[in-house]
Design an enzyme around this catalytic site. Structure first.
Site, PDB file in Angstrom:
ATOM      1  CG  ASP A 119      18.614 -10.743  20.331  1.00  0.00           C
ATOM      2  OD1 ASP A 119      19.757 -11.195  20.567  1.00  0.00           O
ATOM      3  OD2 ASP A 119      18.290 -10.303  19.214  1.00  0.00           O
TER       4      ASP A 119
HETATM    5  C1  BGC Z   1      21.288 -10.731  17.712  1.00  0.00           C
HETATM    6  C2  BGC Z   1      20.826 -12.172  17.685  1.00  0.00           C
HETATM    7  C3  BGC Z   1      21.986 -13.080  18.032  1.00  0.00           C
HETATM    8  C4  BGC Z   1      22.487 -12.686  19.405  1.00  0.00           C
HETATM    9  C5  BGC Z   1      23.586 -13.572  19.925  1.00  0.00           C
HETATM   10  C6  BGC Z   1      22.015 -10.386  18.987  1.00  0.00           C
HETATM   11  O1  BGC Z   1      22.629  -9.146  18.909  1.00  0.00           O
HETATM   12  O2  BGC Z   1      20.176  -9.897  17.533  1.00  0.00           O
HETATM   13  O3  BGC Z   1      20.290 -12.477  16.429  1.00  0.00           O
HETATM   14  O4  BGC Z   1      21.602 -14.418  17.981  1.00  0.00           O
HETATM   15  O5  BGC Z   1      22.975 -11.362  19.329  1.00  0.00           O
HETATM   16  O6  BGC Z   1      24.797 -13.339  19.341  1.00  0.00           O
END
Ligand code: BGC
Length: 774
Positions: free
Chosen positions: A296
């Protein structure tokens, strides 16, 4: 679609593509071009790459650029040097094509980029939030939504989405419950698979560039954040992890999800993004997962903040060893992998495996043959047919939770408040009657509010058609508005009307990532406004738009009717008006248990029985305690003395405009050998006057296990359509494999013994029958 027909007749991954035309920016503006490079396979390409180019493939960077001219010099240089394998947050075709041009024409070995974006519940055409989609209990609806999102996103050059989110969500305080398919592993699995299929199609490598790679996220247990506070610590003991939190991911793996994202949380003391138990033991070994594991956003370096790694180098080492392929945004791999290899801590072979998985995904997507997106595909976005589908899915996501005959004498003659009767005067009140932005909900990054049709606009359309008359007075300007200055006018409109339709709830920004709430009641002065409206005596229909269940406990009494609309997306307004006026039947069912009070959370139907379940023990509610009551006089049951133990509405619950009766629960044989099919049936009858789509739910309880089992578990469901008066026999069939579970040693076992089965309209209904499997 020109791009597809050309591609189908042409190149395929695995074939040697000979040197073709060089693309130039001008060519991109008009149509297609052929890729310059010869390549045979990911393996042969890997053999030519330097270590730094390989490490570059493992980097996913963030870029926000609207035009090709916005792409910063450093970004161009990074691509030319092969220091990036993927970019996220691109949402224009011009930028996507220019990035690809830099990569394939100016980068080493012409390796295309993975262009990624969070396409969560629609791209331009916004569908209901995932929690709302789960309320349809209709995997076809979810698949269609994802398919349309993939077509629209790929028209802008996006070939990788970070969806579906498969985190089991048992706590409405957690803001990301909005992005989930709810609390149940089976329903989440079914919807997750439908979503993967919608994004990817049957086989991603079929060369259809309107499909995009899916990401099952967040691995694992992110939804169990303590106190529902986002990013918080999680403790999930085995076998709960395997029995409740893992199944949707296993299903997504089996359905071919191209990637899996690790989670932000610390699970049982190890941050998920450096957990070899999660990535290696479970994903790679138990599930034999072959796809890409991506972190993530910054979650690798945040393991240092967690206290799981000493510094970024240690984090890179632990993540790489645990099995993480690609690092999102942070650069610990880029900064430290080379040194770690030199120090002999990680082998280049380990890096090769990660790079290969990324190159294979690029190949699967057909990017080596066609990295560019035809700009003529812009016309595919926001197609009227997509809006029609979005309206149908939104209508199916609405859950009718209450529909009474109003106490008011005159109104009572007309029977239940909904559907609205032709010619009725409607007072449209509430902060979300005209909430073009907020009805799209969280993670509607590319949705444009001018495309939303609000409840107000939909009432106006209905008025033009002569089916309703209304007055609109918001009463409150937005969901958190605490001012009562608009109340007077709203009350006046309510007095004029035959029925009030109040549309309120939570703005989009009150749920979603990092938007958790400790108090899940209606925000602002909404409860006060509702109380004032009730005083007018006019029947009150409440439509809630929210990213979670809302605590209604003491205000619910004053509603004559309640419709949960979640955040319904672009076409929310027409969908709501269709259901309110009876053009569409309400068919949604809750994908989560609805608590009476926030203090009951976490709350879920598939809980354990405890040794003192309230059903079998007397208990007294707090207000009935005698003064100076003796501790032992009040009952000893697993309950709250102020809330009881029941939810406001159970999992699976939802009303229709008709009446449905369940009877004749039957099994031909009650004692079965292990390999015999377990067949249970019931008769389901529409006893009302309108057609229904009934979600017939099949629950099973394993009465005793080597680890105690939930009081019931959803095993299957069927959506059936019944004309008025029609009855159908609905049969469910299981094998003993469907009764297997993970025991204390994390072995997947079947334990013979006694079971209970229910066929019911929701998790709290019906009487079970008992059967034995030997
Ligand atoms: C979130 C993810 C997301 C990623 C990219 C993160 O803050 O937890 O679910 O896909 O950002 O934007």
């Amino acid at each position: 679609m020109i791009i597809l027909s050309l591609f189908h007749g042409g190149l395929r991954h695995g074939l040697l593509v000979t040197k073709g035309l060089r693309c130039c920016a001008a060519a991109l503006a008009v149509s297609l071009c052929t890729v310059p490079l010869a390549w045979a396979s990911p393996e042969s390409l890997l053999a030519k790459m330097t270590l730094s180019q390989k490490i570059g493939q493992l980097q996913q960077s963030h870029l926000e650029a609207v035009t090709a001219e916005d792409i910063p010099k450093e970004v161009k240089e990074a691509i030319r040097q092969g220091r990036v394998g993927s970019y996220l947050n691109i949402n224009t075709v011009a930028v996507a094509n220019e990035l690809q041009r830099l990569a394939v024409e100016e980068g080493p070995h012409g390796v295309p980029l993975l262009v990624a974006r969070d396409v969560i519940h629609g791209y331009k055409t916004i569908f209901p939030i995932p929690l709302g989609q789960a309320a349809t209990w209709n995997p076809d609806a979810v698949e269609q939504g994802a398919r349309i999102a993939a077509i629209e996103a790929s028209a802008d050059g996006i070939r990788w989405t970070f969806a579906p989110m498969l985190d089991i969500s048992r706590d409405a305080r957690w803001g990301r419950i909005a992005e989930s398919f709810g609390e149940d592993p089976y329903l989440t699995s079914v919807m997750g698979v439908a979503s993967v299929m919608g994004y990817q199609g049957k086989d991603l490598s079929q060369g259809d560039s309107t499909h995009i790679a899916a990401t099952a996220k967040h691995f694992l247990g992110y939804g169990a954040a303590e106190a529902g506070r986002d990013y918080n610590t999680t403790y999930i003991p085995e076998p709960l992890l395997h029995n409740q939190y893992l199944p949707p991911f296993s299903a997504a793996v089996a359905a071919g999800s191209a990637s899996i994202m690790t989670a932000f949380n610390d699970l049982n003391g190890v941050p998920a993004s450096i957990s070899s138990y999660l990535m290696d033991t479970i994903l790679r070994q138990e599930l034999a997962y072959k796809g890409v594991i991506v972190s993530d956003w910054d979650s690798v370096v945040e393991t240092v903040v967690h206290g799981g790694a000493e510094d970024n180098k240690d984090a890179a080492y632990k993540a790489a060893k645990a099995g993480l392929d690609m690092e999102m945004v942070s650069t610990s791999y880029a900064d430290h992998l080379a040194a770690l290899i030199q120090e002999g801590k990680i082998s280049e072979l380990e890096i090769d495996q990660k790079v290969l998985r990324i190159l294979r995904l690029k190949a699967q997507l057909g990017l080596f043959e066609q990295p560019y997106t035809d700009i003529a595909r812009q016309a595919e976005k926001k197609h009227p047919k997509f809006h029609q589908t979005a309206k149908e899915v939104a209508a199916q996501s609405l859950v009718l939770l209450k529909n009474d005959v109003p106490s008011h004498k005159k109104a009572a003659k007309l029977g239940k408040v909904l559907p609205l009767k032709p010619g009725q005067k409607v007072a449209l009140i509430g902060p979300m009657v005209d909430a073009a932005h907020d009805q799209m909900g969280t993670w509607a990054m590319d949705g444009e509010k001018q495309d939303s049709i609000t409840v107000l606009q939909a009432f106006e359309q209905a008025k033009v058609k002569g089916s309703v008359q209304y007055r609109y007075v918001p009463g409150l300007d937005f969901s958190r508005d605490k001012s009562t200055k608009g109340f007077k006018k709203a009350i006046k409109a309510a007095k004029w009307a035959d029925v009030i339709v109040y549309v309120g709830g939570e703005e989009a920004a009150l749920s979603g990532e990092a938007h958790s709430r400790a108090n899940i009641r209606l925000p602002g002065a909404q409860e006060a406004l509702l109380a004032a409206l009730k005083q007018t005596g006019t029947p009150l229909v409440v439509v809630l738009m929210a990213g979670r269940q809302i605590e209604l406990h003491d205000v619910l009494e004053s509603f004559d009717s309640l419709v949960m609309a979640w955040h319904p997306g672009t076409m929310g307004g027409p969908a709501i008006v269709d259901v309110l006026t009876g053009v569409s039947e309400p068919v949604g069912r809750l994908p989560v248990t609805w608590p009476k009070m926030g203090g009951q959370l976490p709350m879920y139907y598939n809980h354990k029985n405890t040794g003192r379940p309230p059903q079998s023990r007397p208990f007294i509610m707090m207000d009935d305690y005698p003064l100076e009551a003796h501790q032992h006089s009040l009952g000893h049951a697993a309950t709250h003395m102020d809330a009881g133990y029941l939810p406001q509405y159970p999992f699976g619950f939802g009303l229709s405009y008709s009446e449905v009766h369940y009877s004749d629960l039957a099994m031909a044989k009650r004692v079965l050998a292990r390999d015999e099919a377990i067949r249970v049936s019931a008769v389901v009858k529409n006893t009302g006057l309108r057609p229904v789509t009934e979600v017939v739910q099949f629950y099973v309880q394993d009465i005793a296990g080597s680890v105690t089992r939930p009081v019931k578990e959803l095993k299957q469901f069927q959506r059936i359509v019944l004309a008025p008066g029609e009855a159908k026999t609905v049969t469910f069939e299981l094998s003993h494999k469907d009764l297997m579970f993970f025991n204390a040693k994390t072995q997947h076992v079947f334990e013979p013994g006694a079971f209970r089965a229910w066929i019911a309209p929701h998790a709290a209904a019906g009487k079970p029958l008992t059967f034995t499997v030997r």
